[in-house]
Design a protein around this motif. Structure first.
Motif, short mmCIF file in Angstrom:
data_model
loop_
_atom_site.label_atom_id
_atom_site.label_comp_id
_atom_site.label_asym_id
_atom_site.label_seq_id
_atom_site.Cartn_x
_atom_site.Cartn_y
_atom_site.Cartn_z
N UNK A 43 0.30 -28.67 -8.73
CA UNK A 43 -0.21 -28.68 -8.00
C UNK A 43 -0.79 -29.77 -7.60
N UNK A 44 -0.91 -31.48 -8.39
CA UNK A 44 -1.56 -32.49 -8.82
C UNK A 44 -0.43 -33.34 -8.40
N UNK A 45 -0.76 -34.43 -7.84
CA UNK A 45 0.13 -35.82 -7.34
C UNK A 45 0.49 -36.40 -9.46
N UNK A 46 2.04 -36.88 -9.85
CA UNK A 46 2.49 -37.83 -10.33
C UNK A 46 3.13 -38.81 -10.15
N UNK A 47 1.29 -40.02 -9.96
CA UNK A 47 1.87 -41.29 -9.05
C UNK A 47 2.20 -42.20 -10.41
#
Length: 511
Positions: A173-177
């Motif tokens: 659900x979090x970002x994978x920048x």
């Protein structure tokens, strides 16, 4: 020997087969043997994540056949073969430690120029995995040949010295920048039952999977999804439903369910008997209940409610083979539901044997269902009928009824030529035309279960799982349909006396 010549010899040594290397080591000087020992350690660490873990921990790291399946997936990716792997197994069986820690560490050793992503249900858990891998690089760096880049040692992201490789960790659900990944490992994407049962949370997870994780995979990259099943519509369920044909699926239930088990285990064999033997698993089953047992431990999630069958109707009335020996039987039938009919579930041929006694109780005796062609299912049905001295074979006739009867007669004739019918007359072939909907066919039999009048002789896990997970409106699986046909035939009014009119005496000697 010149240093260059020595290096060339040692490099040649690495390419030799094990037996030849042992011979060379035995004939070497103590100084050379010490160098060869170091090479052997390096070769062992190259072999697999489990082998590297064993070397670095002096054999203390746990090993098991199911963990070797995880190793094999990472070995394939490291060899440059794009992989999409879905591996399901129970909790507390070492999957996270191997798949999200040792295996990514091994992969970075083998492919230090690559980037790895690791995702788990929470950022804290993902960071724990990252922290473990980072600390392992700090502790074992000289032995495994990789080091952290100066100033890049955060638990949730670090880079390797002298290369573009590294790792990034994130919660689902979090970002994978940042940069993409050559390998993404998604381990335990679901936190608990509450999250798994929430349609909103399942939708969010699927959207993150599609829009975030998959968009970060480099061309030719790989994805490994390892989880415990929670719900029919969990992430693994969605992957199977949407693109299961493009994934390698390795299903590892706590107890083997079928003859084609991924580890080749006999049915009923524990996955990790050294830690959880069948007695320990039986205790877990009693403690957690049937729904949790079948979902988390057997990787066969079932609906929370609304099913036509309920587990206690089966489990509370089960009897053993020893108890069954004292039953006075009136009839035995084998029912067949050929593949390719109304059901679209699994496309199996259902072959189930059942019996009735003179008190009106019914018994499920055997389940020989499977993915079988016409020649195979006809023969298997007849062999089961011979084994149990069945007086009738019930066959679904909605789809190819005449052909089904022909298949059975041809199979019987072939067995007669092989002298395998034990001088039995061929059981009567009774076609069943399903005039009613599946719920109308199933509910009267489910009521008999509820009344305690149906007994399973032993355990038949795939059949029982199909029963308790089936909800009206779903396609009904073939095992369940075959069982319903058999039990309906035996429960029909007058069924315990109809066959007494057989003039050929085929029921002579029936208990």
């Amino acid at each position: 020997m010149a240093r260059a010549d020595e290096a060339a010899v040692l490099q040649l040594y690495r390419s030799l087969p094990p037996q030849r290397r042992r011979e060379i080591a035995a004939a070497s000087t103590p100084e050379l043997r010490g160098r060869l020992v170091r090479i052997e350690r390096e070769l062992a660490m190259d072999r697999s994540p489990g082998a590297m873990a064993s070397v670095l921990t002096d054999g203390r790291e746990m090993q098991a056949p199911h963990l070797a399946k995880i190793d094999a997936a990472f070995e394939q990716v490291a060899a440059g073969k794009p992989t999409k792997l879905l591996l399901t197994m129970p909790p507390r069986h070492g999957k996270s430690r191997r798949a999200a820690r040792w295996a990514p560490l091994w992969y970075l050793r083998r492919r230090p120029e690559h980037r790895v992503m690791i995702a788990s249900y929470s950022s804290d858990l993902a960071d724990d995995h990252g922290r473990w891998i980072r600390d392992a690089i700090l502790n074992y760096g000289p032995q495994i040949g990789i080091n952290l880049r100066t100033g890049s040692s955060a638990a949730n992201r670090f880079d390797l010295a002298g290369t573009e490789g590294g790792a990034v960790m994130a919660g689902v659900g979090g970002g994978l920048t940042g940069k993409g990944a050559h390998l993404a490992v998604v381990d335990d994407p679901i936190k608990d039952a509450a999250e798994a049962s929430s349609p909103t949370m399942r939708k969010r997870l699927w959207e993150w999977w599609q829009a975030v994780l998959l968009t970060r995979i480099e061309p030719g990259g790989s994805v490994i999804l390892i989880q415990t099943r929670w719900d029919e519509d969990d992430l693994a369920g969605r992957v199977l439903a949407d693109e299961g044909d493009r994934w390698t699926v390795i299903d590892l239930p706590a107890l083997a369910l079928s003859e084609d088990d991924a580890l080749g285990r006999p049915v009923g064999t524990a996955l990790w008997p050294e830690r959880y033997d069948t007695d320990a698993l039986a205790e877990i089953r009693r403690s957690v209940g049937e729904r949790v047992w079948w979902s988390l431990y057997m990787q066969q999630p079932r609906p929370q409610d609304g099913g036509v069958w309920q587990w206690p109707w089966i489990t509370n009335n089960r009897i053993s083979a020893a108890q069954f020996r004292g039953v006075d039987l009136a009839r035995v039938v084998v029912a067949v539901d050929p593949a390719g009919g109304e059901s679209a579930v699994g496309d199996e041929t259902g072959i189930v044997a059942a019996a009735s006694d003179r008190e009106g109780h019914l018994y499920v005796l055997d389940d020989r269902s499977g993915n079988r062609g016409a020649d195979s299912w006809g023969r298997e049905t007849c062999l089961l009928a011979i084994e149990l001295r069945a007086d009738a074979i019930v066959v679904e006739s909605n789809y190819g009824g005449d052909m089904s009867r022909q298949v059975l007669h041809q199979a019987w004739q072939e067995l007669e030529r092989e002298q395998r019918t034990e001088n039995m007359l061929m059981p009567a072939v009774l076609p069943v035309t399903a005039k009613h909907g599946k719920r109308l066919r199933a509910e009267p039999i489910a009521q008999l279960y509820e009344q305690g009048r149906v007994h399973h002789v032993g355990e038949w896990p795939p059949l029982e799982q199909q029963m308790v997970t089936w909800v009206a409106g779903m396609d009904s699986p073939d095992r369940m349909d075959a069982a319903v046909h058999a039990l309906t035939q035996l429960a029909a009014p007058g069924a315990t006396t109809t066959t007494e009119s057989y003039a050929d005496g085929r029921l002579h000697g029936r208990r």
